[in-house]
Structures are given as structure tokens and as C-alpha cells.
Design a protein around this motif. Sequence first.
Motif, PDB file in Angstrom:
ATOM      1  N   THR A  81     -55.731  51.425 -18.608  1.00 48.27           N
ATOM      2  CA  THR A  81     -55.224  52.625 -17.892  1.00 48.27           C
ATOM      3  C   THR A  81     -54.368  53.598 -18.632  1.00 48.27           C
ATOM      4  OG1 THR A  81     -53.269  52.105 -16.435  1.00 48.27           O
ATOM      5  CG2 THR A  81     -55.384  51.612 -15.626  1.00 48.27           C
ATOM      6  N   THR A  82     -54.359  54.992 -18.228  1.00 50.23           N
ATOM      7  CA  THR A  82     -53.575  55.961 -19.114  1.00 50.23           C
ATOM      8  C   THR A  82     -52.129  55.669 -18.671  1.00 50.23           C
ATOM      9  OG1 THR A  82     -55.350  57.463 -19.042  1.00 50.23           O
ATOM     10  CG2 THR A  82     -53.041  58.441 -19.315  1.00 50.23           C
ATOM     11  N   LEU A  83     -51.728  55.267 -17.449  1.00 51.52           N
ATOM     12  CA  LEU A  83     -50.556  55.011 -17.054  1.00 51.52           C
ATOM     13  C   LEU A  83     -49.831  54.105 -17.791  1.00 51.52           C
ATOM     14  CD1 LEU A  83     -48.098  55.523 -15.085  1.00 51.52           C
ATOM     15  CD2 LEU A  83     -49.328  54.141 -13.534  1.00 51.52           C
ATOM     16  N   GLY A  84     -50.683  52.843 -17.796  1.00 50.98           N
ATOM     17  CA  GLY A  84     -49.978  51.696 -18.704  1.00 50.98           C
ATOM     18  C   GLY A  84     -49.808  51.992 -20.218  1.00 50.98           C
ATOM     19  N   ARG A  85     -50.564  52.834 -20.731  1.00 54.12           N
ATOM     20  CA  ARG A  85     -50.235  53.558 -22.069  1.00 54.12           C
ATOM     21  C   ARG A  85     -49.120  54.018 -22.075  1.00 54.12           C
ATOM     22  NH1 ARG A  85     -56.056  52.979 -22.234  1.00 54.12           N
ATOM     23  NH2 ARG A  85     -56.050  55.079 -21.538  1.00 54.12           N
ATOM     24  N   ALA A  86     -48.992  54.919 -21.011  1.00 48.98           N
ATOM     25  CA  ALA A  86     -47.844  55.640 -20.955  1.00 48.98           C
ATOM     26  C   ALA A  86     -46.560  55.008 -21.039  1.00 48.98           C
ATOM     27  CB  ALA A  86     -48.059  56.964 -19.802  1.00 48.98           C
ATOM     28  N   PHE A  87     -46.655  53.901 -20.278  1.00 54.33           N
ATOM     29  CA  PHE A  87     -45.157  52.996 -19.966  1.00 54.33           C
ATOM     30  C   PHE A  87     -44.949  52.671 -21.437  1.00 54.33           C
ATOM     31  CE2 PHE A  87     -46.915  51.805 -15.466  1.00 54.33           C
ATOM     32  CZ  PHE A  87     -45.854  52.873 -15.139  1.00 54.33           C
ATOM     33  N   PHE A  88     -45.646  52.098 -22.313  1.00 53.95           N
ATOM     34  CA  PHE A  88     -45.610  51.557 -23.727  1.00 53.95           C
ATOM     35  C   PHE A  88     -44.848  52.638 -24.467  1.00 53.95           C
ATOM     36  CE2 PHE A  88     -48.389  48.028 -22.373  1.00 53.95           C
ATOM     37  CZ  PHE A  88     -47.539  47.053 -22.753  1.00 53.95           C
ATOM     38  N   ALA A  89     -45.681  53.962 -24.490  1.00 57.39           N
ATOM     39  CA  ALA A  89     -45.059  55.182 -25.291  1.00 57.39           C
ATOM     40  C   ALA A  89     -43.857  55.707 -24.913  1.00 57.39           C
ATOM     41  CB  ALA A  89     -46.328  56.298 -24.971  1.00 57.39           C
ATOM     42  N   VAL A  90     -43.512  55.558 -23.672  1.00 54.78           N
ATOM     43  CA  VAL A  90     -42.105  56.198 -23.229  1.00 54.78           C
ATOM     44  C   VAL A  90     -41.163  55.260 -23.874  1.00 54.78           C
ATOM     45  CG1 VAL A  90     -40.786  56.455 -21.110  1.00 54.78           C
ATOM     46  CG2 VAL A  90     -42.943  57.533 -21.268  1.00 54.78           C
ATOM     47  N   GLY A  91     -41.400  53.981 -23.720  1.00 56.00           N
ATOM     48  CA  GLY A  91     -40.443  53.015 -24.329  1.00 56.00           C
ATOM     49  C   GLY A  91     -40.286  52.756 -25.785  1.00 56.00           C
TER      50      GLY A  91
END
Length: 325
Positions: free
Chosen positions: A182-192
Motif C-alpha cells: 500500500t501507499t501508506l506502508g511505503r509512506a511510513f518507510f519514506a518518512v522514517g
Amino acid sequence: MSLVKSREAILFGAILLLLALISTRFSGFVTPKNLAGVFNDTSPLIILALGQMVVILTRCIDLSVAANLALTGMVCAMINVAAPDLPVVVILMVALAMGAALGAINGLLVWKLDIPPIVVTLGTMTIFRGVIFLLSKGQWINAHEMSPAFTGFARGVIWGLPVLGWIAIATIAVMFVVMSRTTLGRAFFAVGGNPHAAVYTGINVGRTQFLAFVISGALAGLTGYLWIARYAVAYVDIAGGFELDVVAACVIGGISIAGGSGSVIGTLLGALFLGVVKNALPVVDISPFWQLAISGAAIIIAVTFNARAGRTKGRVILKSAEHAQ
């Protein structure tokens, strides 16, 4: 990716070695039935650790998960006492919603007021425990006050594994899909991984961290009901100090405290490692207090491993830049 896979392989090997050592003292520990029991015992830790994983990936931390669990569990128990015929599915929805709301409080304070997550969650941890005392007036709710349906749900056995264990498996599957597909999952990694770069790609860092706290809170709330139902008791200090085990499971599982690195499988293995240790120590006549020392040592080793891996990665990047010039 190879680093993550090697980390998971090492941890999996450590669990197998631990089981082999335990079996030399007590062969019954590694029977399928007993291992299913160990997994069921570890299920609350697995569910909480998966929520904590998402928070840590975004460079935050949630120290209020155990207090969230306790408060939501107490409210669910009080609702059951007041309305014993209320369907369990309604209790589950209440637990998820209340847990998510408590997580949202953390997320909003971090997002909108820009307060450090460790400060926010230390404060809400204490507040949630205080609210439990105010609601219960310090009184316990015991098994005889709860309805059979309320306590029986988590204990029901399907194909040799209690429902609690199946819910943990379902949570693992859902989180694996969320984090990898999901896009949200990728966003978690990107933000961190790089919050400044994430902003340039259109990701709202604060909102993403807020959603991480909501997910962590929802899973804590779900675990709150399951915990109370399984042990059939609710009181102020329930799961006291359990937040440390949750963070330990994540760190041992390879979730980087610096954010942006880790996996669902690694978190699962970290929780299982602690679960095996906790269940094995009494069996082999070792004081449970050694669990704290073993957990602490495992955390130090894991953090050291993460730090060395991070420095190695940094040197590789620098060398690549030099060759490019």
C-alpha cells in the motif's frame, strides 16, 4: 534488502538454537502442542509490536501502548458487567475504536504541537493509568463478574490454536499487506528514512506519523479486550511495564530506532524470541528475573548491530559518490 533478510535469518537461527538448547533440558517444550501454547502466550506481544513497529519506522515511539491496553480493557470489562448480553463483536469494535482514539491523542500532540513523541507518550501513559483508577476506583473486575461469552471468545480453540493466536496471525497478514503493498506502508518507510525528501514527494510527514499512532493505538485497544478476556481480570496495573517488552521485540526484530528500516517478519521473530525466553526460563529452572537481563542484552546487541550496519551503509554511499566524481 539483503541486510534485512540476513538479519531475519540470524534471528530465526537464534530461535531454533534456543529451542534446541531448551529441548536438551525438557524435550516436551518443543512438542507442537506446547509450541502452539507459546505462540498463543506471545500473541499479545506480537500484536502490540506490529503497531509499535509502524510508529518506530516513522522516527517516533509509543510508550503508552500498555496503558492504552489496560484502559481499553478496563472499559470493555465495565461495559460487559453493565451489559452482559452485549455481543462480543460490539465489544471488539469498541476496543478498536477506543484504542484508535487514544492513539490519535498521541498523534495529534506530536503532529500539531510538535512535542517529542517520547515526552507525549510518557505523559499519556501516566494519564491513561490515572483514568483507569478514576473509572474503577481502584477496584478489580474478576472472572465471576464477566459473562462466559466475554471471556470465552479469546479462549475458543480452532484447529488446535486459540482464537487469540488466530487474531495474531490475521494481524500479521494484514500488516504485511499494508507495509508491502500500500501507499501508506511505503509512506511510513519514506518518512522514517528521510522526512525531508518525503515532503518533496508529496507526503505529509505529520499526518503519516499521526496515522502510525492511530494504528498502534487500535492494535493496543484490540489487545486490551483480548488480554482481559483471556486472563479474566481487570485492574489498574494490568500489563504494567509491558511497553518495554514491546519496544524490545521491535529492536531485536531489526526495526531501526532511527526509523525507515525494518520488516513485519523481523518484528514477528523479535516477539517470538522474547516469547520463547519468557516461557522457557521457568521450565529449565532459571529465575524469571533473568528474562530482564536476557532481554536487555539482546536489545544492546541488536542496537549495536543496527548501528554498525548503518555506518557500513553510509561508507558504501560515500564510496559510490567518490567513484561518481
